[in-house]
Scaffold this active site. Structure first.
Site, short mmCIF file in Angstrom:
data_model
loop_
_atom_site.label_atom_id
_atom_site.label_comp_id
_atom_site.label_asym_id
_atom_site.label_seq_id
_atom_site.Cartn_x
_atom_site.Cartn_y
_atom_site.Cartn_z
N ASN A 1 0.82 -1.10 -0.10
CA ASN A 1 0.00 -0.19 -0.01
C ASN A 1 0.90 1.37 -0.01
OD1 ASN A 1 -2.12 -1.61 0.14
ND2 ASN A 1 -2.14 -1.75 2.50
N HIS B 1 6.21 2.66 6.40
CA HIS B 1 7.70 1.98 6.30
C HIS B 1 7.33 1.02 5.38
CE1 HIS B 1 11.62 0.62 7.68
NE2 HIS B 1 11.15 -0.60 6.96
N HIS C 1 6.67 -2.00 3.14
CA HIS C 1 6.54 -3.47 3.35
C HIS C 1 5.62 -4.01 2.32
CE1 HIS C 1 3.35 -1.61 5.42
NE2 HIS C 1 2.63 -2.72 5.39
#
Length: 107
Positions: free
Chosen positions: A80, A91, A93
């Site tokens: 996202n 952060h 991912h």
């Protein structure tokens, strides 16, 4: 933060640059997060200085899919980005989702 091992998690892979662990709230039988250890806020911040880590992430996703038994049946990789993309953690991912037939809708 989980990537810094401040929050307990079930690690499935770790290198000097990345860590992968099972999602605490799985949305599929296999739901693993792959996270760079270096801070990259989102996909918008991938550049020539950090793209090697992102390449390592995708090489690792391939290995994890195989070790989890979902490589041949199929899986989804999601990251996202930004408010409209519902990024809730600032952060970078990647979610690996698999282990069953996934919905075709993304909204």
């Amino acid at each position: 933060m989980i990537a810094e091992k401040q929050i307990p998690s079930q690690c499935v892979y770790e290198s000097d640059n990345i860590i992968a662990f099972r999602d605490l709230n799985p949305q599929a039988p296999v739901h693993i997060l792959v996270v760079p250890k270096m801070h990259i806020t989102s996909m918008n911040d991938i550049n020539s200085e950090n793209s090697g880590v992102v390449a390592e992430i995708f090489e690792t996703i391939n290995k994890i899919a195989e070790s989890e038994g979902i490589k041949e049946s199929g899986y989804r990789v999601i990251s996202n980005c930004g408010n409209d993309g519902c990024q809730s953690v600032e952060h970078l991912h990647f979610h690996i989702l698999g282990g069953r037939k996934l919905s075709e809708t993304l909204s």
